[in-house]
Design a protein around this motif. Structure first.
Motif, PDB file in Angstrom:
ATOM      1  N   ILE A 106       4.816  -3.243  55.970  1.00  0.00           N
ATOM      2  CA  ILE A 106       6.051  -2.517  56.364  1.00  0.00           C
ATOM      3  C   ILE A 106       6.233  -1.785  56.960  1.00  0.00           C
ATOM      4  CG2 ILE A 106       8.014  -0.558  54.498  1.00  0.00           C
ATOM      5  CD1 ILE A 106       7.087  -2.618  52.486  1.00  0.00           C
TER       6      ILE A 106
ATOM      7  N   THR B 100       9.302   3.385  58.181  1.00  0.00           N
ATOM      8  CA  THR B 100       9.934   3.243  56.914  1.00  0.00           C
ATOM      9  C   THR B 100       9.348   3.935  55.605  1.00  0.00           C
ATOM     10  OG1 THR B 100      10.537   1.571  57.774  1.00  0.00           O
ATOM     11  CG2 THR B 100      11.132   1.160  55.474  1.00  0.00           C
TER      12      THR B 100
ATOM     13  N   THR C  29       9.979   7.389  55.444  1.00  0.00           N
ATOM     14  CA  THR C  29      10.826   8.036  55.414  1.00  0.00           C
ATOM     15  C   THR C  29      10.876   7.814  53.982  1.00  0.00           C
ATOM     16  OG1 THR C  29      11.948   7.073  56.907  1.00  0.00           O
ATOM     17  CG2 THR C  29      13.326   7.896  55.462  1.00  0.00           C
ATOM     18  N   LEU C  30      10.685   6.843  53.555  1.00  0.00           N
ATOM     19  CA  LEU C  30      10.830   6.479  51.948  1.00  0.00           C
ATOM     20  C   LEU C  30      10.057   7.777  50.720  1.00  0.00           C
ATOM     21  CD1 LEU C  30      10.207   2.798  51.434  1.00  0.00           C
ATOM     22  CD2 LEU C  30      12.351   4.595  50.870  1.00  0.00           C
TER      23      LEU C  30
ATOM     24  N   LEU D 158      12.609  10.882  51.470  1.00  0.00           N
ATOM     25  CA  LEU D 158      13.804  10.913  50.555  1.00  0.00           C
ATOM     26  C   LEU D 158      12.668  11.565  49.282  1.00  0.00           C
ATOM     27  CD1 LEU D 158      15.566   8.137  51.767  1.00  0.00           C
ATOM     28  CD2 LEU D 158      16.053  10.638  51.342  1.00  0.00           C
ATOM     29  N   CYS D 159      11.902  10.720  49.146  1.00  0.00           N
ATOM     30  CA  CYS D 159      11.104  11.133  47.235  1.00  0.00           C
ATOM     31  C   CYS D 159      11.085  12.504  46.735  1.00  0.00           C
ATOM     32  CB  CYS D 159       9.731  10.540  46.817  1.00  0.00           C
ATOM     33  SG  CYS D 159      10.147   8.422  46.444  1.00  0.00           S
TER      34      CYS D 159
ATOM     35  N   ALA E  24      12.090  14.936  49.061  1.00  0.00           N
ATOM     36  CA  ALA E  24      14.079  15.381  48.648  1.00  0.00           C
ATOM     37  C   ALA E  24      14.057  15.690  47.153  1.00  0.00           C
ATOM     38  CB  ALA E  24      14.211  15.144  49.340  1.00  0.00           C
ATOM     39  N   VAL E  25      14.391  14.588  46.981  1.00  0.00           N
ATOM     40  CA  VAL E  25      14.906  13.734  45.280  1.00  0.00           C
ATOM     41  C   VAL E  25      14.484  14.515  44.157  1.00  0.00           C
ATOM     42  CG1 VAL E  25      14.839  12.496  43.326  1.00  0.00           C
ATOM     43  CG2 VAL E  25      15.666  11.701  45.318  1.00  0.00           C
ATOM     44  N   VAL E  26      12.862  14.730  44.353  1.00  0.00           N
ATOM     45  CA  VAL E  26      11.575  15.987  43.355  1.00  0.00           C
ATOM     46  C   VAL E  26      12.406  17.061  43.180  1.00  0.00           C
ATOM     47  CG1 VAL E  26       9.699  15.808  42.369  1.00  0.00           C
ATOM     48  CG2 VAL E  26      10.269  13.417  42.897  1.00  0.00           C
TER      49      VAL E  26
ATOM     50  N   TYR F 282      11.762  14.577  36.786  1.00  0.00           N
ATOM     51  CA  TYR F 282      11.918  14.647  38.354  1.00  0.00           C
ATOM     52  C   TYR F 282      12.072  13.763  38.730  1.00  0.00           C
ATOM     53  CZ  TYR F 282      10.008  19.340  37.474  1.00  0.00           C
ATOM     54  OH  TYR F 282      10.338  20.925  37.506  1.00  0.00           O
TER      55      TYR F 282
ATOM     56  N   TYR G 192      21.904  16.254  45.736  1.00  0.00           N
ATOM     57  CA  TYR G 192      20.750  15.384  45.222  1.00  0.00           C
ATOM     58  C   TYR G 192      21.560  13.952  45.168  1.00  0.00           C
ATOM     59  CZ  TYR G 192      18.579  13.712  41.149  1.00  0.00           C
ATOM     60  OH  TYR G 192      18.350  12.849  40.016  1.00  0.00           O
TER      61      TYR G 192
ATOM     62  N   THR H 196      20.718  11.902  48.301  1.00  0.00           N
ATOM     63  CA  THR H 196      19.386  12.079  49.024  1.00  0.00           C
ATOM     64  C   THR H 196      18.438  10.552  48.146  1.00  0.00           C
ATOM     65  OG1 THR H 196      19.480  14.076  49.329  1.00  0.00           O
ATOM     66  CG2 THR H 196      17.320  13.232  49.376  1.00  0.00           C
ATOM     67  N   TYR H 197      19.229  10.883  46.813  1.00  0.00           N
ATOM     68  CA  TYR H 197      18.383   9.488  45.431  1.00  0.00           C
ATOM     69  C   TYR H 197      19.228   8.622  46.659  1.00  0.00           C
ATOM     70  CZ  TYR H 197      16.163   8.410  41.287  1.00  0.00           C
ATOM     71  OH  TYR H 197      15.688   8.304  40.806  1.00  0.00           O
TER      72      TYR H 197
ATOM     73  N   LEU I 287      17.618   7.135  49.416  1.00  0.00           N
ATOM     74  CA  LEU I 287      15.781   6.489  49.008  1.00  0.00           C
ATOM     75  C   LEU I 287      16.117   5.232  48.633  1.00  0.00           C
ATOM     76  CD1 LEU I 287      13.520   7.384  47.813  1.00  0.00           C
ATOM     77  CD2 LEU I 287      13.654   7.717  46.211  1.00  0.00           C
TER      78      LEU I 287
ATOM     79  N   LEU J 140      18.286   2.819  50.961  1.00  0.00           N
ATOM     80  CA  LEU J 140      16.404   1.766  52.072  1.00  0.00           C
ATOM     81  C   LEU J 140      15.953   1.911  51.071  1.00  0.00           C
ATOM     82  CD1 LEU J 140      15.371   2.277  54.400  1.00  0.00           C
ATOM     83  CD2 LEU J 140      13.705   4.466  53.852  1.00  0.00           C
TER      84      LEU J 140
ATOM     85  N   THR K 283      14.395  -2.539  52.233  1.00  0.00           N
ATOM     86  CA  THR K 283      12.763  -2.613  52.542  1.00  0.00           C
ATOM     87  C   THR K 283      11.920  -3.659  51.756  1.00  0.00           C
ATOM     88  OG1 THR K 283      12.011  -0.491  52.678  1.00  0.00           O
ATOM     89  CG2 THR K 283      10.433  -1.512  52.132  1.00  0.00           C
TER      90      THR K 283
ATOM     91  N   ARG L  97      11.106  -7.892  53.593  1.00  0.00           N
ATOM     92  CA  ARG L  97      10.679  -8.438  53.285  1.00  0.00           C
ATOM     93  C   ARG L  97      10.467 -10.240  52.332  1.00  0.00           C
ATOM     94  NH1 ARG L  97       8.036  -8.052  57.016  1.00  0.00           N
ATOM     95  NH2 ARG L  97       6.157  -9.686  56.205  1.00  0.00           N
TER      96      ARG L  97
END
Lengths: 328, 298, 268
Positions: free
Chosen positions: B2, B6, B9-10, B13-14, B16-18, C215, C246, C249-250, C253, C256, C260, C264
């Motif tokens: 990976i 990426t 960014t993941l 974003l995590c 940001a969500v929290v 959370y 919110y 953004t979620y 995430l 993405l 990802t 693979r």
């Protein structure tokens, strides 16, 4: 620059959920295909042909080794712009018509709407899909889907086409049409890489072939130069042959085997020398009439059988874990 | 593998969500106009539901029972000045109509309904209606009759009615032998502490749920405290008779030889003595507060 | 990015050809027939019930579409092997996922849009035919534009559900996804209870786990302002804004993450 190049390309699958066992689908395949070649990729079912094609299309990732198309690593979007691919037993969105499917794919290649329509229509003509092109693909037979599959592989005038079992599902007429299509592609300078388990397809089309058995490359080169496929005699079918004439020919060693077919017809096995024309002339002088004359040589199946048994003796550990499901 | 970008960014974003969820947590919840609960029970007709349930009546009854408990427990725990138990009776009605033999739903349902606001809707009338519905379905069930008597006794303080129902329960098959004397005591002595003690002791012995047992223990401790307060009152009376003035503290009574030490209530807190009036009360922080009205003891 | 658009349009085409939009007919019939029936039964309260019912149906039909198309979206392509030909075309796997996602969101938007128009039309008609006495008992106008706030949040919520369905669809079977997606949606609606669990449970370990989940899990209850708008209670735009941020953004995430995982995958 080679059209296709692989170096020790290897793929293991693991089978079994609780105790995963590796299963060797492709073992260190090293291969080069030059530009403009029609290359036959032969092998029995489960030999690793489809695995190789999927690796080249990056539908699966190799365990080790490398593969390049037109000098770029596989998966390169710029390269994908220049190639075409027919998957094995293709299936497409059954809610689209043949026309819509081709226009959709053409759109992905970035063609303008008018160009999309023109290309779709031309290719459907070329593979022999007529008025059915306005039907949803769910109404298509297997053979018709195969034709649509070939058409979609050519939508971008590719420099290389990869065809996985292009003849499967087709009737004899269809097979002939595809054969002609491949020859036309060759004449245009397109590289054709196709897989098949039928030797005849390759003989009629290929400049070179590679034969794959159990994930290993068994042999590669020109079919005409391969010892395994040299003519080793002739099969002659005649009618009106008398018993006396047959005995005489046997005594001379001109006939090595004979099988009666009834009504004074015989299938005779002739050696390489003397030339079959001479033996035929002798028999005809004694009243026999020619029905057919064919060269006798190993079929691909004979080759596989011989190779597999030899292979098994030479290399006891052919696959890492026998018994896994065979991908095809 | 990976690509690094990426992964970064993941992770971002995590975070940001929290973070956004934490910001959301701090904002004031959106209210509803007072008196609007937002509770919705789409089907209120038990008869309709019974037909709609096809052959799954019992299962649906279980589901409604679970919803009843959630509604009651959730509302009880909610930190809301306007909380309403508005669905409690309709849900119990649905549950017991779908499954007429849902004994816990009758028994506990009655307890929930009778409980005073804000611990419950404070509807002993509905509790009695529910139990009578149960008794209608199973006429020989002494437990339901006893429970009705209990609601009359404890919540309605109608001792005549209570005695009547205890009496009725005592005549039903399998009723325990203390039921008859209970009826007599209730009728003769009204709501005095002796009959209360008897009632709660029976509840304690028969209870099959922890919280009910705890409730009975609590009520019995309260009764003990009330007995002790009465005894202490008489000690103070004796002191007053001897000295002519009210004691200022427990020490005065100990010095006078009337008590061996400062008295503590069943919860382990010191009793209070009011120096001016000489009245004995629980410590303000005693968990036994508030005691039932001494004029009409429970 | 043009590829994304073509894939998205194709997803929409698929949903139209698979007759997904028929749900709109059901929606309209439901809404109109209920309003007619309720009109016979109650006075004054019927407006609230129609509003409740309409908003609930928009959300539920949207949820059904999001879940049932979302979970099959990628799985079907892989299972039926139509993805082989598609991925050999000039595109990355990320573009494929994004295209599929945008296509489903497009389908949802069109669906919810049409339902919203029908909803307002029915409400406007009822408002127009009601007598003035009934009208005064309503807490808000029949065609209160504030309801669009609730619908906007429903859309963001559905977009998040779609992303979650797509995420599961990239690596599990539809059967599993069909249980996991609504399961997560359900848990997300009890999110506030997770926060309060600490007050109820005696175990500090359970309380901190619950708080952690509070959370991390999607807080779907934040998107639900249906009751507020129906009762004419003001929902500040800042609330809608923060909740949407919110949600977006979620979903970024989740999409993405889906891409990802998908990048693979081997297509055996």
């Amino acid at each position: 620059m080679d059209a296709i190049r692989t170096e020790a390309l290897t793929k293991h699958y693991t089978s079994g959920f609780w105790r995963p066992r590796p299963y060797l689908a492709l073992d260190a395949l090293t291969l080069q295909v030059g530009q403009g070649e029609v290359f036959g990729f032969l092998g029995p079912n489960g030999a690793g042909k489809t695995t190789t094609l999927k690796l080249l299309m990056q539908l699966i990732y190799p365990t080790s080794g490398r593969a390049e198309i037109l000098g770029k690593p596989v998966g390169d979007v710029g390269v994908k712009q220049r190639i075409g691919y027919l998957p094995e037993q293709p299936y497409f969105y059954d809610y689209l018509t043949a026309e819509e499917l081709l226009e959709y794919f053409a759109a992905i290649f970035g063609y303008a709407p008018a160009e999309r329509r023109a290309r779709a229509s031309k290719l459907l003509d070329e593979v022999g899909i007529g008025a059915e092109r306005r039907l949803q693909l769910r109404k298509f037979s297997k053979g018709m889907l195969q034709r649509v599959g070939v058409a979609q592989a050519l939508i971008n005038d590719p420099e290389i086409v990869f065809l996985d079992e292009p003849m499967s599902g087709l009737d004899p007429l269809g097979r002939r049409e595809i054969r002609h299509l491949i020859l036309r592609l060759r004449d245009r300078g397109c590289t054709v890489f196709f897989s098949s388990h039928v030797l005849g397809d390759a003989e009629a089309l290929c400049s070179r072939v590679a034969i794959l058995v159990n994930g290993h490359l068994a042999t590669a080169g020109r079919l005409s130069e391969m010892l395994a496929f040299q003519v080793r005699g002739w099969e002659l079918v005649v009618s009106g042959l008398t018993e006396a004439a047959l005995q005489k020919a046997r005594a001379l060693g001109h006939v090595t085997g004979a099988a009666p077919l009834g009504e004074s017809r015989y299938a005779l096995e002739l050696p390489l020398t003397p030339p079959p024309e001479r033996i035929l002339a002798e028999l005809m002088a004694q009243g026999a009439r020619l029905v057919s004359l064919n060269p006798l040589r190993d079929t691909l199946e004979d080759f596989f059988v011989r190779h597999v048994s030899g292979d098994a003796r030479a290399r006891p550990s052919t696959s890492l874990g026998a018994g896994g499901p065979e991908p095809s | 593998m990976i690509p690094r970008r990426t992964i970064l960014t993941l992770v971002a974003l995590c975070a940001a969500v929290v973070g956004l969820q934490a910001v959301q947590e701090t904002r004031r919840p959106l209210g509803l106009p007072p008196g609007v609960t937002g509770n919705v029970l789409y089907v209120r007709s038990p008869e309709f539901m019974k037909r709609a349930a096809l052959s799954y009546n019992a299962l649906l009854a279980d589901a409604y029972w679970v919803r009843t408990i959630q509604h009651y427990g959730g509302t009880k725990l909610a930190n809301d000045a306007h909380k309403q138990y508005d669905l409690l009776y309709p849900l119990l009605d649905l549950t017991t109509t779908l499954d007429l033999y849902f004994d816990i739903a009758y028994g506990f349902g009655a307890v929930f309904l009778a409980e005073q606001y804000p611990s419950g809707p404070g509807r002993p009338d509905q509790a009695i209606a529910l139990l009578q519905k149960g008794l209608h379905a199973q006429p020989g069930k002494w437990r339901f009759a006893e429970d009705i008597g209990f609601v009359y006794y404890w919540w309605e303080r109608d001792y005549t009615k209570a005695a009547e129902w205890f009496n009725r329960a005592s005549e039903m098959p399998g009723a325990p032998n203390w039921m008859k004397p209970m009826a007599a005591v209730t009728l003769a002595q009204g709501g005095n502490r002796a009959s209360s003690r008897m009632l709660w002791t029976q509840v304690l012995n028969a209870a099959d749920a922890d919280w009910l047992r705890e409730q009975a223990k609590f009520r019995l401790a309260q009764l003990d405290a009330m007995d002790q307060i009465a005894a202490l009152d008489s000690v103070i009376e004796a002191y007053r008779g001897r000295t002519g003035s009210a004691p200022q503290a427990w020490a005065d009574l100990v010095r006078a030889g009337l008590l061996r030490g400062a008295p503590i209530d069943p919860a382990g807190r010191l009793y209070r003595i009011d120096p001016s009036s000489g009245k004995v009360t629980l410590a303000p922080d005693s968990p036994l507060n508030p005691l039932p009205d001494p004029e009409r003891p429970a | 990015m043009k590829v994304v658009r073509h894939i998205a349009v194709n997803v929409f085409k698929e949903s139209v050809r698979d007759k997904v939009l028929y749900n709109l007919v059901v929606f309209a019939v439901l809404l109109i027939s209920t309003s007619y029936l309720l009109g016979q039964l109650t006075a004054g309260q019927d407006m609230k019930i129609i509003k409740d019912l309409g908003l609930a149906s928009i959300s539920i039909f949207g949820l059904l579409i999001a879940v049932f198309i979302g979970i099959g979206l990628v799985w079907k392509e892989v299972e039926k092997r139509s993805i082989y030909a598609l991925l050999s075309k000039p595109m990355g796997r990320g573009e494929f996922i994004l295209g599929k996602y945008c296509g489903l969101v497009l389908t949802l938007l069109i669906n919810v849009g049409i339902m919203t128009i029908a909803y307002y039309a029915v409400l406007a008609y009822l408002g127009w035919t009601a007598d003035p006495a009934t009208r005064t008992s309503w807490p808000a106008s029949p065609t209160d534009p504030a309801m669009l706030e609730a619908i906007a949040l429903i859309i963001v919520e559905l977009m998040l559900v779609t992303a979650i369905a797509l995420f599961f669809s990239t690596f599990s079977s539809p059967f599993l996804s069909a249980m996991l997606t609504p399961g997560l949606w359900d848990i997300g609606h009890f999110n506030d209870d997770l926060r309060n669990l600490g007050a109820v449970t005696g175990s500090p370990a359970a309380a901190s786990v619950a708080r952690g989940l509070y959370y991390v899990l999607p807080n779907f209850s934040a998107f639900d302002v249906k009751a507020q708008v129906v009762h004419g209670q003001a929902v500040p735009l800042s609330y809608v804004g923060l909740t949407s941020l919110y949600g977006l953004t979620y979903l970024a995430l989740v999409v993405l993450g889906a891409a990802t995982i998908f990048a693979r995958r081997d297509f055996k």
